[in-house]
Design a protein around this motif. Structure first.
Motif, mmCIF file in Angstrom:
data_model
loop_
_atom_site.group_PDB
_atom_site.id
_atom_site.type_symbol
_atom_site.label_atom_id
_atom_site.label_comp_id
_atom_site.label_asym_id
_atom_site.label_seq_id
_atom_site.Cartn_x
_atom_site.Cartn_y
_atom_site.Cartn_z
ATOM 1 N N VAL A 1 0.842 -1.203 0.000
ATOM 2 C CA VAL A 1 0.000 0.000 0.000
ATOM 3 C C VAL A 1 0.874 1.248 0.000
ATOM 4 O O VAL A 1 0.634 2.211 -0.738
ATOM 5 C CB VAL A 1 -0.940 -0.001 1.225
ATOM 6 N N ARG A 2 1.919 1.240 0.833
ATOM 7 C CA ARG A 2 2.793 2.406 0.963
ATOM 8 C C ARG A 2 3.535 2.717 -0.333
ATOM 9 O O ARG A 2 3.821 3.885 -0.624
ATOM 10 C CB ARG A 2 3.798 2.158 2.095
ATOM 11 N N THR A 3 3.826 1.682 -1.108
ATOM 12 C CA THR A 3 4.556 1.888 -2.360
ATOM 13 C C THR A 3 3.632 2.084 -3.554
ATOM 14 O O THR A 3 4.091 2.092 -4.698
ATOM 15 C CB THR A 3 5.493 0.698 -2.621
ATOM 16 N N GLY A 4 2.331 2.229 -3.312
ATOM 17 C CA GLY A 4 1.397 2.558 -4.377
ATOM 18 C C GLY A 4 1.017 1.406 -5.282
ATOM 19 O O GLY A 4 0.626 1.616 -6.433
ATOM 20 N N THR A 5 1.080 0.189 -4.766
ATOM 21 C CA THR A 5 0.703 -0.977 -5.567
ATOM 22 C C THR A 5 -0.806 -0.991 -5.813
ATOM 23 O O THR A 5 -1.593 -0.653 -4.924
ATOM 24 C CB THR A 5 1.117 -2.275 -4.844
ATOM 25 N N ASP A 6 -1.194 -1.356 -7.025
ATOM 26 C CA ASP A 6 -2.608 -1.457 -7.387
ATOM 27 C C ASP A 6 -3.320 -2.397 -6.401
ATOM 28 O O ASP A 6 -2.841 -3.507 -6.142
ATOM 29 C CB ASP A 6 -2.736 -2.001 -8.811
ATOM 30 N N PRO A 7 -4.460 -1.989 -5.827
ATOM 31 C CA PRO A 7 -5.183 -2.852 -4.885
ATOM 32 C C PRO A 7 -5.499 -4.233 -5.444
ATOM 33 O O PRO A 7 -5.519 -5.217 -4.696
ATOM 34 C CB PRO A 7 -6.463 -2.067 -4.591
ATOM 35 N N ARG A 8 -5.735 -4.310 -6.748
ATOM 36 C CA ARG A 8 -6.014 -5.622 -7.336
ATOM 37 C C ARG A 8 -4.795 -6.537 -7.254
ATOM 38 O O ARG A 8 -4.922 -7.747 -7.065
ATOM 39 C CB ARG A 8 -6.472 -5.454 -8.779
ATOM 40 N N LEU A 9 -3.622 -5.952 -7.385
ATOM 41 C CA LEU A 9 -2.402 -6.747 -7.265
ATOM 42 C C LEU A 9 -2.165 -7.163 -5.812
ATOM 43 O O LEU A 9 -1.641 -8.249 -5.546
ATOM 44 C CB LEU A 9 -1.206 -5.965 -7.796
#
Length: 444
Positions: A280-288
């Motif tokens: 989450v902190r690194t901006g990963t797509d929620p779907r991933l």
């Protein structure tokens, strides 16, 4: 009474006294009638009814659990209050666990399961009704969550004893392996199904919860086989609780398990929390991010498929060491290369043997614990998960904030290696034999 367990068949130099065929010693004596073979699990009606009911209830509860934070946020408009409402649910289970074990050993298990499931259905029906009427409030939702988790605390010890009553000891490993597969399927599909239903209408996930509980009511009601052996009840409930505490405390295996499983649960949950927060902190797509959990769920489902043969062929202690060792190795790889796809692959690898370990160990406990102590012992040993659940997210997030994902993962490696060493040195656990020897270890 001790916690020492027997070695597997053929490993000791002890033999029983020689026996004489009664037909030869006394021609007039009748030849004993061979015991009827146990029915396969798929033909065991009582087992099928019990497990179908539990599976339906677990699916409904899983779908509802997914939707709880979403509905709580919608009702309150506050992330903090939504988290508080979700936390209240854990409090109900924690408070009720020890009393629930005492009750499960004192009352009729069928009646307890039916009443608990019916109560759960009624509680979630009030959420559905209030949601449809537009009158659902934060305190209403919090009260239902508290009551639902409290009720589930009574179901768990009763269902363990009920399963023991209908499944022969020789078939317990397979029964537990099937249970692990079903729970893995629930973990895998509850989120997507809950999200789909919530998107259609916000009350639909809770309709699923009501239906799951009602299916359990019907299924358990049709079980005709007695689900209780000897019941307590002549003594005071507090005396029963003290007896349960003494029983668990007197067995070295149980004392070791309370420490080891608590540390293992604490580390495992904190690991997942830390990885999700890092993504989450690194901006990963929620779907991933969801794909990480999905791949781990698929791995556990695959592990559950092979759990039965593993438990039948390998001693519990040995594949316990293999399970923890595999996860520790996966953690080392993640610590060396903390990237998204490494997380996906290594978490899937690390959890693959967990269903076999759970099936083997829970199956062994179900066989060796006396029927009259099943509820209390199950509840006491189950505290390992309840104690870890609220502390693990705090630990995972604190480590991540202080040392970053790399440092956090190395701390997890150290904790897992400590568990592995302690497990290897726990003689009562390492001496557990294969399933054909479990009944000989039954505790008085």
């Amino acid at each position: 009474m001790t916690g020492e367990t027997t070695t597997e068949a053929g490993s000791a130099d002890l033999e029983g006294p020689a026996t004489v065929n009664p037909g030869l010693a006394n021609p007039a004596a009748p030849t004993p009638t061979p015991a009827a073979p146990d029915l396969p699990l798929r033909q065991n009606a009582a087992y099928l009814l019990l497990t179908t009911g539990r599976f339906a209830q677990a699916i409904g509860a899983g779908v509802g659990t997914f939707a709880i934070p979403l509905l709580a946020f919608e009702v309150t408009g506050s992330v903090g209050q939504a988290g508080l409402i979700s936390g209240i649910g854990q409090a109900g289970a924690l408070l009720a666990t020890l009393p629930a074990g005492v009750v499960a050993d004192r009352v009729n298990r069928r009646a307890l399961l039916v009443v608990a499931a019916a109560t759960g259905a009624a509680l979630w029906a009030t959420v559905v009704a209030a949601g449809l009427a537009g009158t659902l409030g934060a305190w209403h939702l919090a009260a239902v969550l508290f009551g639902s988790s409290l009720v589930s605390a009574f179901v768990n010890p009763a269902s363990g004893g009920a399963l023991r009553a209908v499944v022969p000891a020789a078939q317990m490993p397979n029964a537990m392996a099937v249970n692990q597969g079903r729970m893995a399927a629930v973990a895998l599909f509850a989120g997507p199904v809950g999200g789909f239903l919530y998107g259609m209408a916000h009350v639909l996930p809770f309709v699923a919860s009501v239906l799951g509980h009602l299916i359990e009511v019907v299924a358990v009601s049709f079980v005709r086989k007695p689900l209780n052996g000897e019941r307590t009840g002549a003594t005071h409930p507090l005396a029963d609780l003290r007896e349960g505490l003494r029983f668990v405390g007197a067995v070295p295996l149980f004392r070791a398990v309370l420490v080891l499983i608590t540390l293992l649960n604490l580390t495992s949950i904190a690991l997942v929390v830390a990885i999700n927060l890092e993504l989450v902190r690194t901006g990963t797509d929620p779907r991933l991010i969801g794909l990480v959990d999905a791949c781990a769920g698929i791995s556990m489902l695959a592990g559950a498929i092979v759990a039965g043969p593993i438990v039948q062929r390998v001693r519990v202690g040995r594949f316990g060491v293999a399970t923890i060792g595999l996860l520790a190795a996966a953690l080392v790889v993640m610590a060396l290369a903390p990237t998204y796809w490494v997380f996906v692959a290594m978490l899937a690898v690390g959890v693959f043997l967990y269903p076999a370990l759970n099936a083997g160990f829970t199956g062994y406990l179900t066989v060796i614990i006396p029927d009259r102590m099943m509820g209390r012992a199950t509840s006491l040993l189950g505290l390992t998960g309840l104690l870890a659940a609220p502390a693990a997210p705090v630990l995972g997030s604190a480590l991540l904030e202080a040392w970053g994902i790399g440092g956090t993962l190395w701390v997890m490696v150290g904790a897992m290696v400590a568990v592995l060493v302690a497990l290897s040195l726990t003689r009562p656990l390492m001496r557990i034999g294969r399933p054909d020897t479990w009944a000989a270890d039954a505790l008085e």
